[in-house]
Design a protein around this motif. Structure first.
Motif, mmCIF file in Angstrom:
data_model
loop_
_atom_site.group_PDB
_atom_site.id
_atom_site.type_symbol
_atom_site.label_atom_id
_atom_site.label_comp_id
_atom_site.label_asym_id
_atom_site.label_seq_id
_atom_site.Cartn_x
_atom_site.Cartn_y
_atom_site.Cartn_z
ATOM 1 N N ALA A 83 0.842 -1.194 0.000
ATOM 2 C CA ALA A 83 0.000 0.000 0.000
ATOM 3 C C ALA A 83 0.877 1.243 0.000
ATOM 4 O O ALA A 83 2.021 1.209 0.438
ATOM 5 N N THR A 84 0.325 2.298 -0.492
ATOM 6 C CA THR A 84 0.995 3.589 -0.448
ATOM 7 C C THR A 84 -0.044 4.674 -0.636
ATOM 8 O O THR A 84 -1.147 4.423 -1.119
ATOM 9 N N PHE A 85 0.312 5.866 -0.236
ATOM 10 C CA PHE A 85 -0.571 7.006 -0.461
ATOM 11 C C PHE A 85 -0.358 7.592 -1.854
ATOM 12 O O PHE A 85 -1.245 8.194 -2.414
ATOM 13 N N PHE A 86 0.852 7.441 -2.380
ATOM 14 C CA PHE A 86 1.225 8.155 -3.596
ATOM 15 C C PHE A 86 1.864 7.216 -4.608
ATOM 16 O O PHE A 86 2.611 6.314 -4.253
ATOM 17 N N THR A 87 1.566 7.466 -5.887
ATOM 18 C CA THR A 87 2.166 6.715 -6.982
ATOM 19 C C THR A 87 2.633 7.710 -8.041
ATOM 20 O O THR A 87 2.177 8.861 -8.086
ATOM 21 N N GLN A 88 3.526 7.226 -8.862
ATOM 22 C CA GLN A 88 3.995 8.033 -9.988
ATOM 23 C C GLN A 88 4.321 7.075 -11.123
ATOM 24 O O GLN A 88 5.106 6.135 -10.930
ATOM 25 N N GLY A 89 3.682 7.272 -12.252
ATOM 26 C CA GLY A 89 3.915 6.392 -13.385
ATOM 27 C C GLY A 89 3.581 4.940 -13.086
ATOM 28 O O GLY A 89 4.238 4.036 -13.584
ATOM 29 N N GLY A 90 2.571 4.717 -12.236
ATOM 30 C CA GLY A 90 2.167 3.356 -11.891
ATOM 31 C C GLY A 90 3.042 2.694 -10.834
ATOM 32 O O GLY A 90 2.832 1.544 -10.492
ATOM 33 N N ARG A 91 4.022 3.412 -10.311
ATOM 34 C CA ARG A 91 4.941 2.877 -9.299
ATOM 35 C C ARG A 91 4.605 3.475 -7.933
ATOM 36 O O ARG A 91 4.385 4.673 -7.811
ATOM 37 N N ARG A 92 4.536 2.607 -6.909
ATOM 38 C CA ARG A 92 4.304 3.082 -5.548
ATOM 39 C C ARG A 92 5.533 3.846 -5.067
ATOM 40 O O ARG A 92 6.666 3.402 -5.277
ATOM 41 N N LEU A 93 5.287 4.967 -4.415
ATOM 42 C CA LEU A 93 6.393 5.777 -3.914
ATOM 43 C C LEU A 93 6.628 5.499 -2.439
ATOM 44 O O LEU A 93 5.688 5.416 -1.654
ATOM 45 N N SER A 94 7.873 5.367 -2.063
ATOM 46 C CA SER A 94 8.250 5.225 -0.652
ATOM 47 C C SER A 94 8.575 6.608 -0.108
ATOM 48 O O SER A 94 8.651 7.588 -0.855
ATOM 49 N N SER A 95 8.803 6.712 1.183
ATOM 50 C CA SER A 95 9.125 8.016 1.766
ATOM 51 C C SER A 95 10.414 8.570 1.170
ATOM 52 O O SER A 95 10.563 9.786 1.028
ATOM 53 N N ALA A 96 11.351 7.703 0.782
ATOM 54 C CA ALA A 96 12.602 8.157 0.175
ATOM 55 C C ALA A 96 12.365 8.787 -1.199
ATOM 56 O O ALA A 96 13.162 9.620 -1.644
ATOM 57 N N ASP A 97 11.264 8.423 -1.858
ATOM 58 C CA ASP A 97 10.945 8.941 -3.197
ATOM 59 C C ASP A 97 10.187 10.271 -3.151
ATOM 60 O O ASP A 97 9.981 10.891 -4.192
ATOM 61 N N VAL A 98 9.747 10.673 -1.976
ATOM 62 C CA VAL A 98 8.866 11.836 -1.855
ATOM 63 C C VAL A 98 9.636 13.001 -1.232
ATOM 64 O O VAL A 98 10.053 12.907 -0.081
ATOM 65 N N PRO A 99 9.814 14.099 -1.981
ATOM 66 C CA PRO A 99 10.558 15.228 -1.430
ATOM 67 C C PRO A 99 9.754 16.071 -0.428
ATOM 68 O O PRO A 99 10.332 16.705 0.449
ATOM 69 N N ASP A 100 8.442 16.061 -0.550
ATOM 70 C CA ASP A 100 7.576 16.858 0.326
ATOM 71 C C ASP A 100 7.650 16.298 1.748
ATOM 72 O O ASP A 100 7.286 15.144 1.991
ATOM 73 N N PRO A 101 8.091 17.096 2.733
ATOM 74 C CA PRO A 101 8.246 16.560 4.095
ATOM 75 C C PRO A 101 6.928 16.133 4.735
ATOM 76 O O PRO A 101 6.914 15.240 5.578
ATOM 77 N N PHE A 102 5.833 16.717 4.315
ATOM 78 C CA PHE A 102 4.543 16.367 4.905
ATOM 79 C C PHE A 102 4.030 15.042 4.358
ATOM 80 O O PHE A 102 3.525 14.199 5.103
#
Length: 181
Positions: free
Chosen positions: A127-146
């Motif tokens: 599970a994830t809150f965010f995806t990009q290009g069909g790929r689940r994003l981990s916290s390391a992939d997300v620059p937004d601190p929130f």
């Protein structure tokens, strides 16, 4: 979940409407406030279905009080709702917590474990809150601190819940079957 909370609290003891509302508010009010406009129609529906009954008792210092109690049909409905929660009852944390609040009323540790296993399977699914290009994003992939915080808090919460579920399922496996409580 309102009906489950009503049935669950009345399984524990007869209550009048105000006491029932206060208990439900303590259980779910921080996320879902319970209004008289929701509670009393729900009570009426359960009463019409033969799951609750009312009786009048003298008031402590004023008018008589209408006490609510569970019927055999209400007990059966409570058992059914606990034993067979819907998928959303398992996946929605607030709905699931309402089930947990009353799961002890299922007399079978095996049935209790089955509900917990369903929640564990949900938590084990990717599970994830965010995806990009069909790929689940981990916290390391997300620059937004929130957003990073959302992912990290959710992961920590999931890990803590998984540990509790695993431990509790193991403990329930060691308990003998019991009769109604």
């Amino acid at each position: 979940m309102l009906a489950l909370a009503i049935l669950g609290f009345l399984h524990e003891e007869p209550l009048h409407g105000y006491e029932l509302k206060e208990r439900i508010k303590a259980l779910t009010g921080h996320v879902r406030a319970v209004s008289d406009g929701a509670l009393y129609p729900a009570i009426a529906r359960l009463e019409a279905a033969g799951q609750l009954e009312r009786r009048v008792e003298p008031g402590v210092a004023a008018a008589p009080r209408q006490m609510l109690s569970l019927t055999e049909a209400g007990e059966a409905e409570l058992q059914r709702r606990l034993r067979e929660p819907s998928e959303v009852d398992i996946t929605d944390r607030n709905r699931y917590f309402t089930i947990l609040a009353f799961l002890r009323h299922l007399p079978s540790p095996a049935a209790q474990s089955e509900v917990l296993r369903r929640r564990l399977a949900f938590l084990d699914a990717p599970a994830t809150f965010f995806t990009q290009g069909g790929r689940r994003l981990s916290s390391a992939d997300v620059p937004d601190p929130f957003r990073k915080g959302m992912i990290e808090v959710a992961r920590a919460t999931r890990d803590a819940e998984r540990a509790w579920l695993t431990r509790t399922i193991t403990e329930l496996g060691l308990l003998p079957e019991t009769g109604p409580r």
